[in-house]
Design an enzyme around this catalytic site. Structure first.
Site, short mmCIF file in Angstrom:
data_model
loop_
_atom_site.label_atom_id
_atom_site.label_comp_id
_atom_site.label_asym_id
_atom_site.label_seq_id
_atom_site.Cartn_x
_atom_site.Cartn_y
_atom_site.Cartn_z
CD GLU A 42 12.12 -0.26 -33.47
OE1 GLU A 42 12.29 -0.52 -32.28
OE2 GLU A 42 11.79 0.87 -33.88
CB SER A 51 -5.80 10.39 34.99
OG SER A 51 -5.38 11.69 34.68
CB ALA A 108 -0.38 0.38 -21.05
NE ARG A 142 13.95 -5.22 -20.22
CZ ARG A 142 14.29 -4.18 -20.94
NH1 ARG A 142 15.48 -3.62 -20.79
NH2 ARG A 142 13.44 -3.66 -21.82
CE1 TYR A 167 -8.28 3.13 19.44
CE2 TYR A 167 -9.80 2.05 20.95
CZ TYR A 167 -9.41 2.38 19.66
OH TYR A 167 -10.15 1.95 18.60
N GLY A 183 1.91 -4.43 -22.85
CA GLY A 183 3.08 -5.28 -22.60
C GLY A 183 3.18 -5.70 -21.15
CB ALA A 227 -8.40 9.77 38.57
NE ARG A 230 -11.31 7.03 43.24
CZ ARG A 230 -11.04 8.22 42.71
NH1 ARG A 230 -10.66 8.34 41.45
NH2 ARG A 230 -11.18 9.31 43.42
#
Ligand code: UD1
Ligand code: CA
Length: 454
Positions: A154, A404, A9, A15, A365, A11, A422, A439
């Site tokens: 070849e 929530s 391997a 191409r 998240y 080479g 919430a 809140r």
């Protein structure tokens, strides 16, 4: 007798038009040279030497943590010269299997047949050949009147008559190590390409009166080398079809298999059903009785039994038994779900443990969190884990109930069985068995809409 495999391997693979060496390009999610090395291993050979040259660091990376050995061929002077580099690493009493690194379709069973034949014939060299309707480019196998091996010529050195021969050299051989390394020293680059041809070793051994055998057993598909990206895509298609068929034979249902893409190293348990347009990559392991897809992409993840994943992305995550994921969930690296967890629509989980029976049903998240068991995380909840410089942890103890639209500003801990109201932004720890509400009170203001004032 002990065996060694030498994979050539060094080479470049011009191409491919690539900055990477050819053999590290992937088919079915695995580098070409890794397909070859795996076939060799499954055939029972553990001692593997890879001859590297062009982009050798890239080739070595493919085998990081592997037992494979490497030897460098500084200049690519031909296949004979390439094998010669491995001389000091092989016991002369060994049988050496030589093959190229760009033949990902080769089957281990073919290698086994070749090794057995070589042994049984007590040959010094055995070459694997096949017949091709379109042999152009390959070395042709010349036989004598009795059908015995004569030599390999070849393409570039062949006469017009020799070019009509359809039996070609696969480039896969078995040798007695002592013999091949002795003869490699005698090679001359007296040919059209000015290279040291490994194929000449066979003619020399034969000339010395040794046994050189031809085994014409290769399925043409198997020895097909990848030289450009069109052939890469063709090889990939065949590998994918083989993989899908193997899974179906092993008890996995694939609905519309042509739309399902599964990498070579993926394992899936029986009675799992894969729905259309599903892509499973890397070293993913999926248990039994799962339903995966449609439209799901999973890579390098571990998934238990009876898991349902619909239209989701799962990346380097671990999912326990009986979990339900999606639609449209995103499990990122380090997401670890215990059994019976639900992660619903538009939920992202990163680097977090979610305890047994906990639910994150919608629009959340969860990052860098430690979530206990039977926790319920309300829609729109966000762990505010990043302050712009550092990531911080959120801990939700067992039976917590997160209202929530809660913002959990990390580092923060919610105690066992506690509740957040919430819409709260929680910046301080909440003790067990408590309700945390943050809140403003609701106000009522007299108001009249301008347009509809009746
Ligand atoms: C070779 C064979 C040819 C056979 C064909 C099968 C010779 C002289 N010819 O031809 O009879 O039909 O394979 O595919 O062997 N390599 C090195 N170092 C080198 C040269 C090559 O490592 O100096 C590696 C390449 O990376 C490749 C393999 O050897 O993996 C084969 O080399 P390549 O040049 O493709 O040989 P072919 O000309 O195709
Ligand atoms: Ca070739």
């Amino acid at each position: 007798m002990a065996h060694t495999a030498v994979i050539l391997a060094a080479g470049k693979g011009v191409r491919m038009k690539s900055n990477l060496p050819k053999v590290v390009h992937k088919a079915a999610g695995k580098p070409l040279v890794a397909h070859v090395a795996d076939a060799v291993r499954v055939a029972g050979i553990e001692d593997i030497i890879i001859v590297v040259g062009h982009g050798r660091e890239e080739v070595q990376k493919v085998f990081a943590g592997d037992q494979v050995k490497f030897v460098t061929q500084e200049q690519q002077l031909g296949t004979g010269h390439a094998l010669q580099q491995a001389e000091g690493m092989v016991d002369p009493g060994n049988t050496v299997l030589v093959l190229a690194g760009d033949i990902p379709l080769l089957r281990p069973s073919t290698l086994k047949v070749l090794l057995d034949y070589h042994q049984k014939q007590q040959a010094q060299a055995t070459v694997l050949t096949t017949h091709l309707q379109e042999p152009t480019g390959y070395g042709r196998v010349l036989r004598d009147q009795n059908g015995g091996f004569l030599r390999i010529v070849e393409e570039k050195d062949a006469s017009p008559e020799e070019k009509n021969i359809t039996e070609i050299n696969s480039g896969i051989y078995c040798f007695n190590a002592g013999s091949v390394f002795r003869v490699l020293h005698q090679l001359q680059p007296a040919n059209a390409q000015g290279e040291y041809y490994l194929t000449d070793v066979l003619e020399i051994l034969k000339g010395e009166g040794h046994r050189v055998e031809v085994m014409s057993a290769a399925e043409p598909e198997e020895i097909h080398g990848v030289n450009d990206r069109i052939q890469l895509a063709q090889a990939e298609k065949i590998l994918r079809r083989r993989k899908n068929h193997q899974l179906m034979r092993d008890g996995v249902t694939l609905v519309e298999p042509d739309s399902i893409i599964i990498d070579s190293d993926v394992t899936i348990g029986r009675d799992t059903v894969l729905m259309p347009f599903t892509l499973i990559q890397g070293k993913t392991v999926i248990g039994e009785g799962c339903e995966i897809g449609p439209w799901t992409n999973i890579n390098d993840s571990i998934i238990g039994n009876r898991v349902i994943i619909e239209s989701s992305r799962v990346k380097e995550a671990e999912i326990g038994d009986d979990c339900i994921i999606g639609p449209y969930a995103y499990l990122r690296p380090g997401a670890f779900l215990h059994n019976k967890v639900k992660v619903g629509d538009f939920v992202e989980v990163k680097q977090s443990q979610i305890g047994e029976g906990s639910k994150i049903p919608h629009l959340s998240y969860v990052g860098d969190a430690l979530v206990g068991k039977e926790v319920n995380i309300g829609a729109g909840t966000i762990t505010c884990n990043y302050d712009g410089q550092h990531k911080h942890q959120t801990i939700l103890e067992d039976y917590a109930f997160i209202g929530s639209n809660t913002n959990l500003v990390a580092p923060v801990r919610i105690g066992e069985s506690s509740v957040t109201g919430a819409g709260s932004t929680i910046t301080r720890d909440v003790p067990a068995q408590s309700l945390a509400v943050e809140r403003a009170d609701q106000r009522i203001v007299p108001w009249k809409k301008k347009k509809h004032d009746h």
